[in-house]
Design an enzyme around this catalytic site. Structure first.
Site, PDB file in Angstrom:
ATOM      1  N   GLY A  53      77.262  35.716  -8.330  1.00 31.87           N
ATOM      2  CA  GLY A  53      77.278  34.812  -9.474  1.00 31.87           C
ATOM      3  C   GLY A  53      78.119  33.576  -9.220  1.00 31.87           C
ATOM      4  O   GLY A  53      78.794  33.448  -8.196  1.00 31.87           O
TER       5      GLY A  53
ATOM      6  N   ARG B  79      82.790  29.635  -9.508  1.00 31.13           N
ATOM      7  CA  ARG B  79      83.590  28.437  -9.841  1.00 31.13           C
ATOM      8  C   ARG B  79      82.698  27.272 -10.226  1.00 31.13           C
ATOM      9  O   ARG B  79      83.141  26.133 -10.250  1.00 31.13           O
ATOM     10  CB  ARG B  79      84.468  28.052  -8.661  1.00 31.13           C
TER      11      ARG B  79
ATOM     12  N   LYS C 289      81.252  22.002 -10.064  1.00 27.88           N
ATOM     13  CA  LYS C 289      81.708  22.937  -9.036  1.00 27.88           C
ATOM     14  C   LYS C 289      83.215  22.781  -8.889  1.00 27.88           C
ATOM     15  O   LYS C 289      83.697  21.759  -8.409  1.00 27.88           O
ATOM     16  CB  LYS C 289      80.994  22.670  -7.714  1.00 27.88           C
TER      17      LYS C 289
ATOM     18  N   ARG D 108      77.527  18.400  -9.221  1.00 26.77           N
ATOM     19  CA  ARG D 108      76.304  18.600  -8.445  1.00 26.77           C
ATOM     20  C   ARG D 108      75.075  18.458  -9.336  1.00 26.77           C
ATOM     21  O   ARG D 108      75.053  18.928 -10.469  1.00 26.77           O
ATOM     22  CB  ARG D 108      76.304  19.984  -7.791  1.00 26.77           C
TER      23      ARG D 108
ATOM     24  N   ASP E  98      72.299  34.119  -1.158  1.00 24.17           N
ATOM     25  CA  ASP E  98      72.732  33.500  -2.414  1.00 24.17           C
ATOM     26  C   ASP E  98      72.951  32.007  -2.265  1.00 24.17           C
ATOM     27  O   ASP E  98      73.184  31.312  -3.265  1.00 24.17           O
ATOM     28  CB  ASP E  98      74.004  34.173  -2.941  1.00 24.17           C
ATOM     29  N   ASN E  99      72.871  31.500  -1.032  1.00 22.49           N
ATOM     30  CA  ASN E  99      72.981  30.057  -0.786  1.00 22.49           C
ATOM     31  C   ASN E  99      71.628  29.429  -0.469  1.00 22.49           C
ATOM     32  O   ASN E  99      71.582  28.302   0.028  1.00 22.49           O
ATOM     33  CB  ASN E  99      73.945  29.786   0.371  1.00 22.49           C
TER      34      ASN E  99
ATOM     35  N   ASP F 123      74.673  24.507  -1.517  1.00 28.45           N
ATOM     36  CA  ASP F 123      75.943  25.219  -1.341  1.00 28.45           C
ATOM     37  C   ASP F 123      76.568  24.982   0.029  1.00 28.45           C
ATOM     38  O   ASP F 123      76.538  25.842   0.908  1.00 28.45           O
ATOM     39  CB  ASP F 123      75.744  26.720  -1.581  1.00 28.45           C
TER      40      ASP F 123
END
Length: 484
Positions: A81, A84, A103, A166, A244-245, A254
């Protein structure tokens, strides 16, 4: 900014609502006018600074952190998840909507005992690489701004907190699908809900039915392959290709310990947390397929395995064809005079032989390609030759290259075309580091200059020639930390 909140309203089990914790004494460190136009903004204002630094609410924003899982360095982590990153919603721009995310906005339910902050150096690096890749025509998320502060945070030493703002067409990752297949077993309904949302929002030409699902997965496979082909052509190492990236839309995403190649090195590792080189530069195409296979596993409740395998088998072709398109342009190989399969094989061999020579002779990747803009391919004595220690091997390659190239009648036009695809300026790690040091000293000018130069990477910009030079010894092949 005007927002819509489709993810927030339609997928309530896919996030936790959380509000940013404001930075103390925020200040603008960087601003992208190009990115601002995507969401209808023009200038950075004091009011916007308060909002994007988490010190004031922004009208229409909802503030949430998404939940997902992922494979990290080959091992499955069932719950990750946004630890940050806090998403405000989808800002409506003149040509579509873009997620806006802070971010470094503070802790979330997914921070895993972290402070939810980003340090200034990582925020600046993410800003620079997002915009640099965009101007190199590489599919990527964007960066609107960097906001600095005087807030202390601790990593290896005390640093200051910052926020990267972002912009992304979507923050949906491979890991979202993995979470609702593996971590939330028995929730195929949620997996299907996520899939239908993704198609409706980002692939409206496809239907939400079995045939549409297969067509969608094929598009994801092809977009991922094309993104990685761009990385390989431009010499970009991502460094942390965890699932996850991986953006479901095939956008570079990311950024952490990334690097552009200085000297060409197939096994270059840019992340000091990757000693075995799982995510080394030359491994990226294979990792892309491996990650897609993990996504395919997560999709088995809604797409038959045989169909998934058949679609995955098309990855290599999409990767190779995009890579060939880009590399032929770099070399000026614009004509095809044999059957496609045979010519493709020969061109891949020609390209591969050249990169092997570059590595053997420790040549700078960007500078070597840029020299094709000064090359007279009709001459038997290439201006490139003097850069090679093994001139005999170069001569052999150059003869094969000239034979494949054929006749070039307009040399000036040919050279101009090479300069339009072979950048003079790339974001070398040492340049980013110098800009970061200057920011730490209160001087934003080097960062602003670097941002401006990288926005025109193919232009000569002779007044900035020193930014195109090979790095000094201390800056050669810098390996970066994951800490951010």
């Amino acid at each position: 900014m005007q927002f819509k909140q489709d993810f927030f309203t339609q997928l309530p089990e896919f996030y936790s609502q959380v509000y940013p914790q404001g930075l103390s004494h925020p200040q603008w460190l960087a601003w992208s006018h190009d990115a601002a136009q995507l969401i209808g903004l023009t200038q950075p204002t004091d009011e916007l600074l308060l909002g994007l630094s988490g010190n004031a609410a922004i009208d229409g924003a909802t503030y949430y952190a998404q939940v997902y899982s992922g494979h990290q360095f080959g091992g499955y982590t069932p719950r990750l998840g946004d630890g940050r990153s806090i998403i405000l919603g989808e800002a409506i721009g003149p040509n579509g909507a873009w997620d806006v995310a802070l971010k470094g906005g503070g802790p979330t339910p997914y921070s895993r005992h972290g402070d939810g902050r980003a340090v200034m150096r990582s925020a600046v690096r993410e800003f620079l690489v997002s915009e640099a890749l965009y101007h190199l025509h590489v599919p990527t998320t964007r960066a609107l701004a960097v906001i600095g502060s005087d807030m202390p945070v601790w990593r290896e030493s005390q640093e200051t907190a910052a926020i990267t703002v972002r912009l992304a067409r979507s923050h949906i990752r491979f890991g979202h699908f993995e979470f609702f297949c593996h971590s939330e077993r028995g929730r195929a309904d949620k997996l299907l809900q996520l899939l239908n949302f993704t198609i409706t929002q980002h692939y409206p030409h496809l239907s939400c039915d079995p045939s549409g699902y297969k067509a969608w997965f094929l598009q994801v496979v092809q977009d991922t392959a094309k993104m990685i082909a761009h990385w390989q052509a431009v010499g970009f190492a991502h460094g942390v290709m965890n699932t996850d990236n991986m953006s479901i839309l095939g956008d570079s995403f990311d950024f952490g310990p990334f690097a552009f190649l200085d000297t060409f090195q197939e096994d270059f590792i840019c992340n000091h947390s990757d000693p075995e080189g799982r995510y080394a530069f030359g491994q990226q195409p294979g990792v892309g397929l491996w990650n897609l296979q993990r996504l395919a596993q997560a999709l088995t409740p809604v797409i038959p395995s045989d169909d998934l395998i058949a679609i995955l088998n098309q990855y290599q072709e999409a990767l190779v064809q995009t890579y060939l398109l880009l590399m032929r342009a770099k070399l000026g190989l614009t004509t095809l005079d044999k059957s496609t399969a045979e010519q493709d094989k020969q061109d891949l061999e020609l390209i591969g032989q050249f990169t092997v020579l570059m590595e053997k002779n420790q040549l700078d990747y960007a500078q070597t390609w840029r020299q094709f803009g000064q090359l007279d391919p009709r001459s038997q004595h290439s201006s490139l030759r003097d850069d090679f220690i093994d001139t005999h091997q170069f001569d052999t390659w150059y003869k094969a290259y000239q034979l494949r190239l054929g006749d070039v009648t307009d040399i000036a036009a040919w050279q101009t075309e090479r300069n339009s695809v072979n950048p003079k300026y790339i974001l070398r790690n040492y340049l980013a580091q110098e800009a970061i040091i200057a920011v730490e000293e209160g001087n934003l000018a080097p960062l602003q200059r670097l941002q401006q130069v990288l926005s025109q990477p193919f232009a000569e910009q002779v007044e900035h020639d020193e930014l195109a030079k090979r790095p000094p010894d201390w800056g050669q092949g810098l390996i970066m930390s994951c800490s951010s």
